[in-house]
Design a protein around this motif. Structure first.
Motif, PDB file in Angstrom:
ATOM      1  N   LYS A  51       0.832  -1.206   0.000  1.00 28.52           N
ATOM      2  CA  LYS A  51       0.000   0.000   0.000  1.00 28.52           C
ATOM      3  C   LYS A  51       0.861   1.248   0.000  1.00 28.52           C
ATOM      4  N   GLU A  52       1.908   1.245   0.809  1.00 29.20           N
ATOM      5  CA  GLU A  52       2.798   2.398   0.882  1.00 29.20           C
ATOM      6  C   GLU A  52       3.563   2.588  -0.424  1.00 29.20           C
ATOM      7  N   ILE A  53       3.894   1.498  -1.092  1.00 37.97           N
ATOM      8  CA  ILE A  53       4.620   1.575  -2.356  1.00 37.97           C
ATOM      9  C   ILE A  53       3.814   2.348  -3.398  1.00 37.97           C
ATOM     10  N   PHE A  54       2.498   2.089  -3.448  1.00 40.67           N
ATOM     11  CA  PHE A  54       1.663   2.727  -4.456  1.00 40.67           C
ATOM     12  C   PHE A  54       1.192   4.120  -4.056  1.00 40.67           C
ATOM     13  N   THR A  55       1.566   4.575  -2.876  1.00 43.44           N
ATOM     14  CA  THR A  55       1.146   5.909  -2.437  1.00 43.44           C
ATOM     15  C   THR A  55       2.333   6.760  -2.002  1.00 43.44           C
ATOM     16  N   SER A  56       3.534   6.428  -2.477  1.00 40.59           N
ATOM     17  CA  SER A  56       4.713   7.190  -2.075  1.00 40.59           C
ATOM     18  C   SER A  56       5.652   7.357  -3.261  1.00 40.59           C
ATOM     19  N   TYR A  57       6.618   8.220  -3.098  1.00 42.59           N
ATOM     20  CA  TYR A  57       7.589   8.511  -4.148  1.00 42.59           C
ATOM     21  C   TYR A  57       8.604   7.379  -4.276  1.00 42.59           C
ATOM     22  N   TYR A  58       9.238   7.353  -5.439  1.00 37.89           N
ATOM     23  CA  TYR A  58      10.283   6.362  -5.678  1.00 37.89           C
ATOM     24  C   TYR A  58      11.462   6.586  -4.740  1.00 37.89           C
ATOM     25  N   TYR A  59      11.794   7.859  -4.516  1.00 39.73           N
ATOM     26  CA  TYR A  59      12.932   8.176  -3.646  1.00 39.73           C
ATOM     27  C   TYR A  59      12.542   9.277  -2.667  1.00 39.73           C
ATOM     28  N   GLU A  60      12.861   9.065  -1.412  1.00 46.35           N
ATOM     29  CA  GLU A  60      12.678  10.080  -0.376  1.00 46.35           C
ATOM     30  C   GLU A  60      13.853   9.968   0.583  1.00 46.35           C
ATOM     31  N   GLU A 494       7.081  19.745  -9.049  1.00 48.88           N
ATOM     32  CA  GLU A 494       8.339  20.133  -8.417  1.00 48.88           C
ATOM     33  C   GLU A 494       8.894  19.000  -7.568  1.00 48.88           C
ATOM     34  N   ASP A 495       8.006  18.250  -6.914  1.00 48.52           N
ATOM     35  CA  ASP A 495       8.455  17.190  -6.018  1.00 48.52           C
ATOM     36  C   ASP A 495       9.148  16.064  -6.765  1.00 48.52           C
ATOM     37  N   ILE A 496       8.637  15.729  -7.971  1.00 51.15           N
ATOM     38  CA  ILE A 496       9.184  14.553  -8.632  1.00 51.15           C
ATOM     39  C   ILE A 496      10.409  14.889  -9.479  1.00 51.15           C
ATOM     40  N   ASP A 497      10.793  16.156  -9.518  1.00 45.37           N
ATOM     41  CA  ASP A 497      12.028  16.499 -10.200  1.00 45.37           C
ATOM     42  C   ASP A 497      13.218  16.238  -9.288  1.00 45.37           C
TER      43      ASP A 497
END
Length: 872
Positions: A51-60, A494-497
């Motif tokens: 669930k967290e995988i599909f609702t979060s960014y690839y990298y944080e 902006e977040d995913i850049d």
């Protein structure tokens, strides 16, 4: 016998690919593998982290960086962790199997797109792809599974679409196209790099003259999927993707089987009247106005629906009535302009250009006046791309003098954008091309005139989109409207850049058109050279590995000219239904997103980034061998030499990827000019020093770390972290003065970076430098004014050095922030006792007792100064 041999081809491809990379299975974790595995925040949880995988960014990370959305890639690692736990061997084995499978898939893909070629040609393409050494980074690095998965699913989608062409059954068509959309969805959510397959699939059909209107269903749903991926919050992306697949069958039915004419005739005849029809259009504009004012997404959708209804009632499949597009065109333009997505106007733009009427329309005066006002609004707002979008209207309203009108308009538009030289040049070239049409030059085939005009206009639009797009601020800021959806969209954008720094790519500080074009062509040249001669290969490139190029540099101009000539030649052969232009476009087109033309690329170049494009190169090389097949012995000798050489180098290169130290220590020999590569190797040397128990090894690794930090700084001396790391090396070696100098140098680049002051404080403590300890702790307090631990440390040193008044003032500051901490009152009690102020001591002790009477310091002070502790 030949058929039996051909049936062995797929097994041969799979076996070769697997054996080439089998030596990577025993390797350890390597470069950036922690991004996807090794105690990862989501993948290490297995099924519970889905669930967290599909609702979060690839990298944080803890610094606040977060970018990209690749849930399928993370899902593969989560499943792996659930089934096999954390194991580098297992991860490498899965990567090798996936690579072998994609090579097998490419064999079938080549069979499909080369239907008239012998199967041996598909075998050559698959083997060339399998043995190419440039893939070693993708396969040998666990992290790069995203590249493998995205291409695997994209090729699967392409193959299914090719199979759709063979289906006449409606339900089989629905099943196949649904499967194609599903594979494309998985590809996009593995990594976005394969989004260009939305262009490659229809392009192949156009080249081979096998395009059908039904195939646009795939492009439509793929485009909607990408739009959702860029513009919706993560919690909605998966839902939208599923819904797109579910309604696919319904859309297909409505497009190709539903009788719209009978459906509309079932309404009251008045609704089909001319006046009522325009009432619907007026209502559409009224709803659209309220949508802008109230910022309501539903109203936008309703306005589009009403406008589309009007359009259908007006057109009814009659190409000569395409002038009615002009009446809803402002809505499309305004929405695309409002949300900073100019390319949304492309479909309408193309329909205008391709379907312009051949007869004059007398009743278009009011529509022309209305659209002129709407177009003027867009021009004033600075939508430069919309200048070109006016061209189809000229085709619409001035059919008798359409070419002369277009020439006049393009010259006029070129002066409107005189501040943008490249746009001015584009419009002038368009004007010249239209003048050729006016002069009726007999060397341009008449039947190709529409294609010529359309392709030129598309080129201008894409050029504008790639080089003028501004992702930093939405246009709505200048319109003074408050659209919540726009704000959310750009926050997500902006977040995913991924943030890029100068040491990774100097273009971030030279982001002008001259350098972008120069570095763009230099980047494409690099990849083409690595395709032909993949030596040497490196784990990183970055600053100073490539000289900063400008478009006017002679080598860049020569390369640009050669590419332009080759593109023109490929277009010529594409009209003759040759397949090689498709492979050539596929190769260059998939290099474009990583060419530094659109956005700066981390490291400037990266071998993994050419993975998808290399499929085009493999197809091209296979077609080359087919062309020289008449010289059989020469062709066989060349291929065998190529195969053996590439295989040997691939296996040898794999051994370098055994672990980070073997990789970095090998590649640094030809990365002496890369600032970041030297710093990465220095980091790894210090890691090895910390792991070793051998004094000689520790000394050697530390010396290597010092050497390469110094080299990184020599190349690019303005990077704070390298000075900081160098200072740590000197501190380990015991050279405190050099360490102190390095730390102080790092302050030149960021005087508010806390770790610098921590390190300077430690050195001051070692050197028993009272002034240095106090000064650096005060600077830490300045940088982190709310950090109580720093304030307590500073209080302790004040007490240590007899600065009791400072102790009292600092702890009063702490109490003002939080008056429930007994430590602050006890610190004051210590200071009062040292100053022989027993009244102050007693007051501080009384408050400390109320807060924590069992505090060790309270009990110690109470025992030591019992006669002076008077309770009221």
């Amino acid at each position: 016998m030949k058929k039996n041999l051909e049936s062995f081809y797929p097994f041969l491809v799979f076996l070769v690919a697997f054996l080439l990379y089998a030596n990577t299975i025993s390797h350890s974790y390597n470069l950036d593998d922690e991004l996807v595995t090794m105690n990862h925040r989501t993948t290490s949880k297995g099924f519970s982290g889905i669930k967290e995988i599909f609702t979060s960014y690839y990298y944080e990370d803890d610094m606040g960086y977060k970018y990209d959305y690749r849930p399928i890639t993370h899902l593969s690692f989560a499943l792996e962790h659930q089934l096999f736990k954390e194991s580098a061997r297992t991860s490498h084995l899965i990567n090798v199997l996936l690579y072998a499978f994609i090579c097998l898939l490419i064999y079938y893909f080549a069979l499909c797109i080369l239907p008239n070629a012998p199967p041996v040609l598909a075998l050559l393409a698959a083997l060339i792809f399998a043995v190419h050494p440039i893939h070693t980074e993708v396969v040998a690095s666990i992290k790069n599974r995203d590249e493998i998965l995205s291409l695997l699913f994209a090729v699967s989608s392409f193959i299914v679409m090719l199979k759709v062409k063979e289906q006449n059954s409606n339900w089989r068509f629905i099943l196949r196209i649904s499967l194609a959309v599903l594979f494309f969805t998985l590809s996009v959510y593995s990594k976005l790099s394969t989004l260009l397959f939305l262009i490659w699939i229809p392009s192949y059909f156009l080249i081979t003259k096998s395009f059908r209107l039904k195939d646009l269903v795939f492009v439509f749903f793929g485009s909607m999927l990408l739009f959702a991926n860029f513009n919706l919050e993560f919690k909605w992306i998966l839902l939208i993707s599923v819904l797109l697949c579910l309604v696919l069958a319904l859309v297909y039915y409505l497009l190709f089987h539903f009788d719209f004419r009978k459906f509309t005739e079932s309404f009251s005849p008045d609704l089909l009247g001319n006046k009522q029809k325009y009432f619907i259009l007026s209502l559409a504009y009224l709803v659209f106005t309220f949508a802008i004012i109230f910022s309501h997404t539903f109203l936008y959708l309703l306005a589009i629906s009403l406008a589309t209804w009007f359009l259908y009632l007006s057109v009814k499949k009659n190409a000569n009535n395409f002038r009615f597009f002009a009446l809803i065109y402002p809505i499309i333009l305004l929405i695309s302009y409002t949300y900073n997505y100019d390319f949304l106007a492309f479909p309408f733009f193309l329909l205008f250009v391709y379907f312009y009427p051949d007869t004059r329309r007398k009743e278009s005066l009011y529509e022309l006046i209305f659209f002129a006002i709407a177009g003027l609004f867009n021009l004033i707002q600075g939508g430069v791309m919309l200048y070109a979008a006016m061209v189809p209207l000229l085709l619409m309203f001035f059919p008798k003098h359409k070419y002369k009108a277009i020439v006049i308009w393009t010259f006029f538009a070129s002066f409107l954008v005189v501040e943008d030289w490249y746009l001015m040049l584009t419009f002038l070239l368009l004007a010249c091309s239209f003048w050729i049409q006016v002069s009726k030059a007999n060397y341009i085939p008449k039947f190709q005139s529409r294609y010529l005009i359309t392709s030129l206009l598309i080129s201008a639009l894409y050029f504008q989109f790639f080089f003028k797009a501004n992702y930093d601020s939405p246009r709505m800021e200048s319109l003074d409207f408050n659209l919540d959806i726009t704000e959310n969209t750009y926050q997500l954008r902006e977040d995913i850049d991924r943030p890029i720094v100068y040491s990774e790519n100097p273009l971030v500080e030279n982001w002008d058109y001259s350098h972008r074009l120069g570095m763009g062509f230099a980047t494409i040249k690099f990849y083409l050279q690595k395709f032909i001669l993949p030596y040497p290969l490196s784990f990183y490139y970055g600053y100073n590995m490539f000289p900063m190029s400008e478009w006017k540099d002679t080598p860049i101009l020569v390369l640009a000219a050669l590419l332009l000539i080759s593109l023109l030649i490929s277009i010529y052969f594409a009209f003759k239904r040759h397949v090689w232009p498709f492979a050539y476009w596929f190769m260059l087109g998939n290099l474009l997103p990583y060419s530094n033309l659109i956005t700066p690329v981390a490291g400037i170049v990266g071998e993994r980034l050419s993975f998808t494009a290399s499929l085009g190169y493999a197809l091209l090389l296979a077609l080359f061998f087919r062309q020289i097949s008449q010289f059989r012995k020469l062709a066989v000798a060349l291929f065998i030499a190529l195969f053996i050489t590439a295989s040997f180098y691939t296996i040898k290169r794999n051994s370098n990827w055994k672990n980070e130290f073997t990789l970095f220590s090998h590649d640094i020999e030809h990365l002496t000019n890369s600032a970041t590569a030297n710093a990465i190797y220095a980091d790894e040397c210090m890691v090895q020093a910390s792991k070793s128990q051998n004094p000689v090894e520790i000394q050697n690794f530390t010396s290597l770390g010092e050497k390469h930090y110094l080299r990184a700084i020599e190349i690019y001396p303005k990077f704070l972290n390298w000075w900081l790391d160098l200072g740590k090396v000197y501190r380990i070696k015991g050279d405190l003065e050099k360490a102190k100098s390095a730390f102080q140098k790092s302050l030149d680049f960021d005087a508010n970076y806390s770790p610098i002051y921590y390190n300077l404080t430690e050195i001051a403590i070692y050197q028993q430098d009272q002034a240095g300890i106090i000064e650096n702790l005060k600077q830490l307090h300045r940088v982190n004014p709310n950090d109580l631990s720093i304030m307590f440390d500073l209080s302790s040193w004040y007490y240590e050095f007899g600065m009791f008044q400072n102790v009292l003032e600092l702890n009063d500051e702490i109490i003002a922030m939080n008056n429930t901490l007994p430590e602050a009152y006890l610190n004051k009690a210590y200071a009062f006792s040292a100053m022989k102020d027993w009244d102050g001591f007693s007051n501080a002790m009384l408050i400390a007792e109320k807060l924590n009477s069992q505090h060790p310091d309270f009990l110690k002070l109470k025992e030591a100064y019992a006669p002076f502790f008077i309770k009221n």
